[in-house]
Design a protein around this motif. Sequence first.
Motif, PDB file in Angstrom:
ATOM      1  N   ASP B  20      -6.054   3.944  -7.381  1.00  0.00           N
ATOM      2  CA  ASP B  20      -4.666   4.365  -7.170  1.00  0.00           C
ATOM      3  C   ASP B  20      -3.982   3.615  -6.039  1.00  0.00           C
ATOM      4  OD1 ASP B  20      -4.827   6.062  -9.228  1.00  0.00           O
ATOM      5  OD2 ASP B  20      -5.081   7.895  -8.025  1.00  0.00           O
ATOM      6  N   GLU B  21      -4.694   3.501  -4.903  1.00  0.00           N
ATOM      7  CA  GLU B  21      -4.012   2.874  -3.755  1.00  0.00           C
ATOM      8  C   GLU B  21      -3.799   1.377  -4.003  1.00  0.00           C
ATOM      9  OE1 GLU B  21      -8.320   3.257  -2.207  1.00  0.00           O
ATOM     10  OE2 GLU B  21      -7.040   4.105  -3.781  1.00  0.00           O
ATOM     11  N   GLY B  22      -4.695   0.772  -4.794  1.00  0.00           N
ATOM     12  CA  GLY B  22      -4.519  -0.633  -5.163  1.00  0.00           C
ATOM     13  C   GLY B  22      -3.304  -0.818  -6.042  1.00  0.00           C
ATOM     14  N   HIS B  23      -3.158   0.072  -6.999  1.00  0.00           N
ATOM     15  CA  HIS B  23      -1.997   0.014  -7.886  1.00  0.00           C
ATOM     16  C   HIS B  23      -0.712   0.209  -7.100  1.00  0.00           C
ATOM     17  CE1 HIS B  23       0.755   2.296 -10.781  1.00  0.00           C
ATOM     18  NE2 HIS B  23       0.879   1.021 -11.041  1.00  0.00           N
ATOM     19  N   ARG B  24      -0.724   1.202  -6.191  1.00  0.00           N
ATOM     20  CA  ARG B  24       0.472   1.437  -5.359  1.00  0.00           C
ATOM     21  C   ARG B  24       0.800   0.219  -4.510  1.00  0.00           C
ATOM     22  NH1 ARG B  24      -1.275   6.633  -4.821  1.00  0.00           N
ATOM     23  NH2 ARG B  24      -2.451   6.175  -2.954  1.00  0.00           N
ATOM     24  N   TRP B  25      -0.238  -0.406  -3.966  1.00  0.00           N
ATOM     25  CA  TRP B  25      -0.037  -1.601  -3.123  1.00  0.00           C
ATOM     26  C   TRP B  25       0.639  -2.722  -3.927  1.00  0.00           C
ATOM     27  CZ3 TRP B  25      -1.789  -6.659  -3.290  1.00  0.00           C
ATOM     28  CH2 TRP B  25      -1.604  -7.414  -2.127  1.00  0.00           C
ATOM     29  N   VAL B  26       0.158  -2.948  -5.148  1.00  0.00           N
ATOM     30  CA  VAL B  26       0.775  -3.998  -5.982  1.00  0.00           C
ATOM     31  C   VAL B  26       2.242  -3.657  -6.244  1.00  0.00           C
ATOM     32  CG1 VAL B  26       0.754  -5.133  -8.253  1.00  0.00           C
ATOM     33  CG2 VAL B  26      -1.404  -4.688  -7.072  1.00  0.00           C
ATOM     34  N   GLN B  27       2.519  -2.388  -6.511  1.00  0.00           N
ATOM     35  CA  GLN B  27       3.913  -1.989  -6.755  1.00  0.00           C
ATOM     36  C   GLN B  27       4.795  -2.257  -5.546  1.00  0.00           C
ATOM     37  OE1 GLN B  27       3.522   2.120  -8.178  1.00  0.00           O
ATOM     38  NE2 GLN B  27       4.652   1.458  -9.997  1.00  0.00           N
ATOM     39  N   GLU B  28       4.274  -1.837  -4.367  1.00  0.00           N
ATOM     40  CA  GLU B  28       5.022  -2.058  -3.130  1.00  0.00           C
ATOM     41  C   GLU B  28       5.327  -3.534  -2.932  1.00  0.00           C
ATOM     42  OE1 GLU B  28       3.048  -0.878   0.635  1.00  0.00           O
ATOM     43  OE2 GLU B  28       3.011   1.098  -0.364  1.00  0.00           O
ATOM     44  N   LYS B  29       4.281  -4.353  -3.105  1.00  0.00           N
ATOM     45  CA  LYS B  29       4.446  -5.785  -2.840  1.00  0.00           C
ATOM     46  C   LYS B  29       5.398  -6.412  -3.853  1.00  0.00           C
ATOM     47  CE  LYS B  29       2.216  -5.841   0.801  1.00  0.00           C
ATOM     48  NZ  LYS B  29       2.925  -6.058   2.075  1.00  0.00           N
ATOM     49  N   GLN B  30       5.281  -6.011  -5.117  1.00  0.00           N
ATOM     50  CA  GLN B  30       6.167  -6.651  -6.088  1.00  0.00           C
ATOM     51  C   GLN B  30       7.617  -6.263  -5.833  1.00  0.00           C
ATOM     52  OE1 GLN B  30       7.851  -5.428  -8.800  1.00  0.00           O
ATOM     53  NE2 GLN B  30       6.976  -3.422  -9.228  1.00  0.00           N
ATOM     54  N   GLU B  31       7.832  -5.060  -5.326  1.00  0.00           N
ATOM     55  CA  GLU B  31       9.211  -4.671  -4.988  1.00  0.00           C
ATOM     56  C   GLU B  31       9.736  -5.484  -3.805  1.00  0.00           C
ATOM     57  OE1 GLU B  31       9.190  -0.382  -4.526  1.00  0.00           O
ATOM     58  OE2 GLU B  31       8.564  -0.183  -6.643  1.00  0.00           O
ATOM     59  N   GLU B  32       8.871  -5.650  -2.780  1.00  0.00           N
ATOM     60  CA  GLU B  32       9.292  -6.466  -1.630  1.00  0.00           C
ATOM     61  C   GLU B  32       9.633  -7.890  -2.065  1.00  0.00           C
ATOM     62  OE1 GLU B  32       6.684  -6.509   1.858  1.00  0.00           O
ATOM     63  OE2 GLU B  32       6.032  -4.470   1.335  1.00  0.00           O
ATOM     64  N   ILE B  33       8.759  -8.467  -2.895  1.00  0.00           N
ATOM     65  CA  ILE B  33       8.961  -9.858  -3.318  1.00  0.00           C
ATOM     66  C   ILE B  33      10.225  -9.971  -4.175  1.00  0.00           C
ATOM     67  CG2 ILE B  33       7.984 -11.735  -4.723  1.00  0.00           C
ATOM     68  CD1 ILE B  33       5.176 -10.503  -3.839  1.00  0.00           C
ATOM     69  N   ALA B  34      10.381  -9.046  -5.114  1.00  0.00           N
ATOM     70  CA  ALA B  34      11.573  -9.068  -5.970  1.00  0.00           C
ATOM     71  C   ALA B  34      12.836  -8.852  -5.133  1.00  0.00           C
ATOM     72  CB  ALA B  34      11.460  -7.997  -7.048  1.00  0.00           C
ATOM     73  N   GLY B  35      12.698  -8.104  -4.039  1.00  0.00           N
ATOM     74  CA  GLY B  35      13.843  -7.827  -3.181  1.00  0.00           C
ATOM     75  C   GLY B  35      14.178  -8.950  -2.217  1.00  0.00           C
ATOM     76  N   GLY B  36      13.478 -10.074  -2.337  1.00  0.00           N
ATOM     77  CA  GLY B  36      13.831 -11.226  -1.510  1.00  0.00           C
ATOM     78  C   GLY B  36      13.113 -11.307  -0.181  1.00  0.00           C
ATOM     79  N   ALA B  37      11.924 -10.694  -0.078  1.00  0.00           N
ATOM     80  CA  ALA B  37      11.138 -10.814   1.159  1.00  0.00           C
ATOM     81  C   ALA B  37      10.831 -12.288   1.440  1.00  0.00           C
ATOM     82  CB  ALA B  37       9.836 -10.031   1.010  1.00  0.00           C
ATOM     83  N   PRO B  38      10.588 -12.629   2.718  1.00  0.00           N
ATOM     84  CA  PRO B  38      10.241 -14.026   3.032  1.00  0.00           C
ATOM     85  C   PRO B  38       9.019 -14.480   2.216  1.00  0.00           C
ATOM     86  CG  PRO B  38      10.313 -12.676   5.040  1.00  0.00           C
ATOM     87  CD  PRO B  38      10.565 -11.764   3.890  1.00  0.00           C
ATOM     88  N   ASN B  39       8.933 -15.788   1.953  1.00  0.00           N
ATOM     89  CA  ASN B  39       7.846 -16.322   1.120  1.00  0.00           C
ATOM     90  C   ASN B  39       6.464 -15.929   1.609  1.00  0.00           C
ATOM     91  OD1 ASN B  39       9.387 -17.522  -0.770  1.00  0.00           O
ATOM     92  ND2 ASN B  39       9.356 -19.565   0.170  1.00  0.00           N
TER      93      ASN B  39
END
Lengths: 318, 302
Positions: B20-39
Amino acid sequence: MSENATPRDERTMYIDPHVHMVSRTTDDYEAMRDAGVVAVIEPAFWLGQPRTNIGAFQHYFNMLVGWERFRAAQFGIRHYCTIGLNAKEANNEPLAEEVMDLLPLYAAKEGVVAIGEIGYDDMTDAEERFFHEQLDLAKELDMLVLVHTPHRNKKEGTSRSMDLCEEHNLDPTRVIIDHNNEETVEEVLDRGFWAAFTIYPETKMGNERMVEIVREYGTERIFVDSAADWGVSDPLGVPKTAQLMLERGLPKEAARTVCYDNPLAAYGQSGQIAEEDWLNPPAIDQRQVYSGNSVLRGGRDPVVEDPADRRKDSIIIE
Amino acid sequence: MDRSRVIELLDRWIAEAAPDEGHRWVQEKQEEIAGGAPNRVFYTSFSAVPRYTGKADLDLSAADREAAEEARAGWRPGDWSVDQAGRSRLVLSLPSEDRDAYLSTLDRVFTHADMNESVALYQTLPVLPYPKAHRARAAEGLRTNITAVFNAVALHNPYPAEQFDDGAWNQMVLKAVFVGSPLYAIQGIDRRANAELARMLVDYAHERWAADRSVTPELWRPVGPFAEGAMLDDLERVITAGTPAEQQAAALALAQSPTDRAATILDAHPELRDAVQRGALTWGRLAREAMDAADHAVENAA
Ligand SMILES: [Zn+2]
């Protein structure tokens, strides 16, 4: 086997948690494996002369996560690494900035157990700046930190290194302070950090002194490494120290704790190194090729099996 | 291709196969990346995926595999591990409106990738935006000497058949033969067959024979439709004197040759000819049997 020869005890396993294998030969790998070393950690460091462009760092980091790992596996040894900008090269600030830009591409790769070795050399402003920045990176990535303490002004440099880690709210149990000696050990342990000792001829610790440190401070959060590199150094520093501890009357468990259990417990917190890696290893197959290269050349038989005890060195390193 | 469906499927499979926490982590990161986080956020997360998801197999059901095929023809994530799916998912969250910026970020992560990262990146090729822009990178992946990386480009991947010109395609097939990768796993292996490739493969077979070594029976698959002249002499020799698997391969190749002479040669081996005509002998079956035999050989040696 002569009286002083390296012991061969099939049940004894060692970890060398600080050794620069890119500078070592296949003879060293064979000797380490024969002496019972099952895993090594190679911290990113300098190479004896400063690098002058970013590509040199890129190739070095690639080597740590690729070719050297493969080379070690050919001898049945598991290879892990730490990634970081060392203190000496932090002093070339424009290049150091480029390295900081490169670190995010390597820091979290598989098999990278910590950010390191980072810290002070001459305690300059530039060293301090990149020490801070890399502690931020470790915090951001929830990674362990391996701190190299300076040769000169060691006591102050060690205290100051721990101050910085605390400023960044790093849990001391997730920080390894390396290259300790009799002068620094007490404070490092009191403040809750891991204390690593480098058995390195002439400049750092001899292993007779190490035996006395274990006698005095016990084994909790203490471990031993060779830091063998391109200088005069001994890749058998860990097994020889374990043997000397036994000969000097310390219990077997003490040797096992500081030469195997503790480095595993410290770096195991990264989730990147675990006992199963070598207890359930893939079979040694030197015929594998990596990037078109085999470690073997000239048609030598691809088998590693019991080369005769070729090392007859004394187990004492001074 | 329905990229949003691809993403939806990846999200579901990661949720099923990761803690579960791995899945949540991927979701968090993909949202940050899609939201324009630094490379750097993309680079560090892309590397760190297995630290959070583990490396379990996705173990997709037949229905999931069909859903993948529907979302993107030829997309075969069926045998992926969850970290590969997670890495794919993060790559697919990179903003791509600014073509140059997108391609330069992608280029940087490719350039610095380790072996497992390279495999995940090349597996993701067929679902990336700007498909034509990745041709040189894919060809670079074929030049590796790490078989796992080569296979990530060449096998179970629709990208090469869709994007490579004949030159790159032919080099890929020849190298697959050379490194022992199975040709049946190359998508479009029949559709992209060509006369030049047939010539290269037969030349390679001659080199091997001269050194007293054999070639995979699958080598004859892309040769069949273009077999003529001296190639038919070779096939006649193989169907007469080869191992059983080689004879079957020669029969299949001869059946694909448009020449009268091929039919005549095949008529001299009526059992094989009939097996091909009945559909009892196919390239797929031949490849599977060869793989099983190889597995047994390994087991027996162990
Ligand atoms: Zn070092």
